[in-house]
Design an enzyme around this catalytic site. Structure first.
Site, PDB file in Angstrom:
ATOM      1  N   ASP A  75     -49.883  94.469   6.917  1.00  0.00           N
ATOM      2  CA  ASP A  75     -50.574  93.177   7.153  1.00  0.00           C
ATOM      3  C   ASP A  75     -51.329  92.700   5.560  1.00  0.00           C
ATOM      4  OD1 ASP A  75     -50.921  90.916   8.457  1.00  0.00           O
ATOM      5  OD2 ASP A  75     -51.791  91.351   9.637  1.00  0.00           O
ATOM      6  N   CYS A 464     -16.352 106.211  42.743  1.00  0.00           N
ATOM      7  CA  CYS A 464     -18.159 106.185  43.181  1.00  0.00           C
ATOM      8  C   CYS A 464     -18.009 108.466  43.380  1.00  0.00           C
ATOM      9  CB  CYS A 464     -18.949 106.198  44.127  1.00  0.00           C
ATOM     10  SG  CYS A 464     -18.508 104.732  44.089  1.00  0.00           S
TER      11      CYS A 464
HETATM   12  N1  LIG Z   1      -3.278 102.283  41.458  1.00  0.00           N
HETATM   13  C1  LIG Z   1      -3.616 103.418  41.669  1.00  0.00           C
HETATM   14  N2  LIG Z   1      -3.383 104.464  40.994  1.00  0.00           N
HETATM   15  C2  LIG Z   1      -3.622 105.368  41.094  1.00  0.00           C
HETATM   16  N3  LIG Z   1      -4.443 106.003  40.721  1.00  0.00           N
HETATM   17  C3  LIG Z   1      -5.436 104.994  41.019  1.00  0.00           C
HETATM   18  C4  LIG Z   1      -5.063 103.104  41.503  1.00  0.00           C
HETATM   19  N4  LIG Z   1      -6.535 102.447  41.805  1.00  0.00           N
HETATM   20  C5  LIG Z   1      -6.582 103.663  41.783  1.00  0.00           C
HETATM   21  N5  LIG Z   1      -7.091 104.632  41.261  1.00  0.00           N
HETATM   22  C6  LIG Z   1      -7.628 106.238  41.389  1.00  0.00           C
HETATM   23  O1  LIG Z   1      -8.936 106.057  42.439  1.00  0.00           O
HETATM   24  C7  LIG Z   1      -9.932 106.069  42.491  1.00  0.00           C
HETATM   25  C8  LIG Z   1     -11.302 104.804  41.711  1.00  0.00           C
HETATM   26  O2  LIG Z   1     -10.813 103.934  40.655  1.00  0.00           O
HETATM   27  P1  LIG Z   1     -10.694 102.794  40.905  1.00  0.00           P
HETATM   28  O3  LIG Z   1     -11.042 102.406  39.126  1.00  0.00           O
HETATM   29  O4  LIG Z   1     -11.042 101.245  42.273  1.00  0.00           O
HETATM   30  O5  LIG Z   1     -12.604 102.705  40.782  1.00  0.00           O
HETATM   31  P2  LIG Z   1     -13.783 102.092  41.779  1.00  0.00           P
HETATM   32  O6  LIG Z   1     -13.418 100.015  41.519  1.00  0.00           O
HETATM   33  O7  LIG Z   1     -14.589 102.036  40.539  1.00  0.00           O
HETATM   34  O8  LIG Z   1     -13.890 102.262  42.983  1.00  0.00           O
HETATM   35  P3  LIG Z   1     -15.746 102.033  44.283  1.00  0.00           P
HETATM   36  O9  LIG Z   1     -16.147 101.414  43.297  1.00  0.00           O
HETATM   37  O10 LIG Z   1     -14.916 101.146  45.429  1.00  0.00           O
HETATM   38  O11 LIG Z   1     -16.288 103.227  44.155  1.00  0.00           O
HETATM   39  C9  LIG Z   1      -9.810 106.958  40.902  1.00  0.00           C
HETATM   40  O12 LIG Z   1      -9.881 108.244  40.807  1.00  0.00           O
HETATM   41  C10 LIG Z   1      -8.476 105.961  40.472  1.00  0.00           C
HETATM   42  O13 LIG Z   1      -7.734 106.820  39.136  1.00  0.00           O
HETATM   43  C1  LIG Z   2     -18.836  98.344  48.144  1.00  0.00           C
HETATM   44  C2  LIG Z   2     -20.488  98.526  47.012  1.00  0.00           C
HETATM   45  N1  LIG Z   2     -21.278  97.791  47.002  1.00  0.00           N
HETATM   46  C3  LIG Z   2     -22.107  98.041  46.301  1.00  0.00           C
HETATM   47  S1  LIG Z   2     -21.785  99.718  45.816  1.00  0.00           S
HETATM   48  C4  LIG Z   2     -20.051  99.656  47.007  1.00  0.00           C
HETATM   49  C5  LIG Z   2     -19.684 100.958  47.463  1.00  0.00           C
HETATM   50  C6  LIG Z   2     -17.472 100.632  45.749  1.00  0.00           C
HETATM   51  O1  LIG Z   2     -18.590 101.160  44.406  1.00  0.00           O
END
Ligand SMILES: Nc1ncnc2c1ncn2[C@@H]1O[C@H](COP(=O)(O)OP(=O)(O)OP(=O)(O)O)[C@@H](O)[C@H]1O
Ligand SMILES: Cc1ncsc1CCO
Ligand SMILES: [Mg+2]
Length: 538
Positions: A75, A464
């Site tokens: 400064d 999850c």
């Molecule tokens: N159409 C699909 N075909 C095959 N596998 C899928 C399909 N949709 C989701 N999955 C599988 O399901 C799991 C969750 O995927 P998604 O993308 O729905 O996660 P998400 O939305 O974070 O889930 P959540 O928040 O409900 O825990 C993963 O292991 C993914 O590989």
């Molecule tokens: C339904 C929901 N709401 C917050 S976390 C959760 C689980 C899927 O990610």
């Protein structure tokens, strides 16, 4: 006189006499630091009267001469001129750079504190006659700066500013990162801070309290010096452990065996919907689930052999609580799987998840397409909602986003959907100051699929529980070089279990039960060659 073009910025000490421990003085601390590898000293004494400040400056200057280390004055341009210091460092609210330069002349070092991209643009416009180096920060929260006006930017914030320097061609300008840097976080922070093109990393780190407040300033400096010189990152020091999927089948079996043999503790901080499901998935995978949101036990849990933290932000818990969990597991060098549920669904979630991302080092970041695209700052507007797209062009964007997330956060990134994408950002075990290291487009990435299992996306918390599965499969490994293969194994195992469950279930209700049954059976049998899901490089 020093040659300002040859200054070594690697370990920069910034003083603060208000934090000296009993029995030490400003000079004794600076001397100890100089003897142990500090390459640059800045006198920053905000609360000292001018007369005393000059006396101190002259004493410190003598020490610096002895070690041929430049002395920068914070400064006070007048003091810098009066004692003929090597340079001056100013903040955004201090004297404007053009005036500073006019006063000190072309040969002195002029440093500037920078926290925003527009400030980088400003210095770029001034050209090499303006600023010689910038202090980027603050990286993490710190007690040093009273009434700090900026909030912590994390390694990602620093990387963005390095990006701006690249884009504006400010090649002459050196950089040091400052704010809350300590031996616990320095290796991973050095490893993470890099421009997006991989060509520019920081030139050094600046520390205050780590040396100034230390009873053993010499040892503190020595420790910092060795961290900077070691040029490798201890936790995720994996070279790309898998270039060819053919190698995978041979090692998947051992990951399953290791998980069963070590029964890793899977510490879940997760949303309410997932808690019971996750605990049962962990048990099916021969691991030990524990649900805890009590900060007082995080340190102890993180020190249990094979412990892994699954941090899922689905139910928005207090930020401080999650930060302490991250701190505990990062300090214990135990892996964290981060699941930033609904990353930017609301502004509260965006703030929370961004803060956690800036703060921690994660072994794996897992999200659905919407989440991964948001973290990568890619245009989500083009997507049809949060689930992964079916068309090839959507998949290309998702692959790019997954690579970007893996690169930016130096982790394994997993994007779920009909096709799961996994990218390896760990193949940069060594970092180089100044020159960067890897390029995101070159990161290895794979896709895992088993046909359309649409039902799998229609049960809550199936994503999850993939987080839980990943945590179980990485908990047992002792060699972090295998981290990526272990995550890939988890993703393939989970998708294969989903396939089996889809054959035996009657609907979404029994799907969840069948999924746990299938995981249990696949684990017992441990015959990865029979798993349905395929892996291909993308
Ligand atoms: N159409 C699909 N075909 C095959 N596998 C899928 C399909 N949709 C989701 N999955 C599988 O399901 C799991 C969750 O995927 P998604 O993308 O729905 O996660 P998400 O939305 O974070 O889930 P959540 O928040 O409900 O825990 C993963 O292991 C993914 O590989
Ligand atoms: C339904 C929901 N709401 C917050 S976390 C959760 C689980 C899927 O990610
Ligand atoms: Mg879903």
């Amino acid at each position: 006189m020093i040659d300002k073009l040859r200054v070594d910025y690697s370990l920069y000490l910034v003083t603060d006499s208000t934090m000296l421990p009993p029995g030490t003085t400003l000079e004794s601390q600076v001397l100890a630091a100089l003897q142990n590898g500090v390459t640059l000293v800045q006198l920053r004494e905000k609360e000292t009267d001018t007369k005393v400040f000059i006396e101190q400056a002259l004493k410190v200057q003598k020490l610096c001469w002895e070690f041929q280390v430049p002395l920068i004055i914070n400064d006070r341009v007048d003091v810098a001129l009066a004692i003929d210091a090597d340079g001056v460092h100013v903040g955004q609210d201090d004297m404007p750079i053009a005036m500073v330069r006019k006063l000190v002349g072309p040969d002195k070092i002029v440093g500037w504190s920078v926290g925003y991209e527009r400030e980088v643009e400003e210095l770029a416009a001034m050209g090499p006659e303006g600023v010689d180096y910038i202090g980027l920060g603050m990286v993490f929260p710190t007690n040093t700066k009273k009434n700090a006006k900026k909030s912590p930017m994390g390694p990602r914030g620093v990387s963005k500013l390095l990006d701006s320097l690249q884009k504006t061609n400010a090649t002459w300008c050196k950089t040091v990162a400052i704010g809350g840097l300590h031996p616990d976080n320095i290796p991973r922070v050095l490893y993470q801070m890099c421009s997006e093109d991989g060509k520019r990393s920081i030139d050094g780190i600046a520390v205050v309290s780590d040396i100034m407040a230390s009873q053993e300033a010499g040892n503190a400096a020595k420790k910092l010096r060795s961290l900077i010189d070691s040029r490798s990152y201890e936790f995720a020091n994996g070279v790309s452990d898998l270039s060819d999927v053919k190698q995978l089948s041979a090692i998947e079996e051992t990951f399953v065996d290791t998980t069963a043999a070590t029964s890793p503790l899977i510490h879940h901080i997760t949303n309410k919907v997932h808690q019971n499901f996750g605990a049962n998935v962990a048990l099916a995978l021969k691991s030990s689930p524990i649900m805890s949101e009590v900060a007082a036990e995080y340190k102890e849990l993180s020190e249990v052999p094979h412990a892994v933290l699954l941090l899922n932000t689905g139910s928005v818990a207090p930020l401080e609580n999650m930060v302490s969990a991250i701190r505990a597991y990062n300090e214990a060098k135990r892996p964290i799987v981060f699941d930033p549920v609904g990353f930017s669904a609301t502004s509260a979630r965006l703030v929370l998840n961004s803060h956690l991302l800036a703060y921690g080092q994660f072994a794996c970041i897992k999200g659905n397409a919407g989440e991964i695209l948001s973290i990568a700052d890619l245009n989500v507007g083009k997507m049809r909602g949060v689930d992964s797209g079916d068309s090839v062009s959507d998949l290309a964007v998702i692959i790019k986003a997954t690579r970007l997330v893996a690169y930016r956060y130096r982790c394994v990134a997993v994007c779920t959907g009909k096709v799961d994408i996994i990218a390896n950002g760990l193949n940069a075990g060594k970092y180089e100051l100044s020159t960067g290291s890897v390029k995101p487009s070159l990161l290895p990435a794979f896709k895992v699929e088993s046909g359309d299992l649409e039902i799998m996306g229609r049960i809550t918390a199936s994503g999850c529980s993939l987080g839980t599965t990943i945590a179980c499969l990485i908990g047992g490994i002792t060699n972090s070089q295998n981290l990526f293969s272990a995550v890939l194994t988890a993703v393939r195992l989970y998708k294969s279990a989903g396939y089996l469950a889809s054959l035996s279930c009657k609907g979404t209700g029994s799907f969840q039960v069948s999924l746990i049954d299938s995981l249990d059976q696949l684990l017992q049998a441990n015959q990865p060659s029979t798993w349905k899901a395929t892996v291909k490089a993308v």
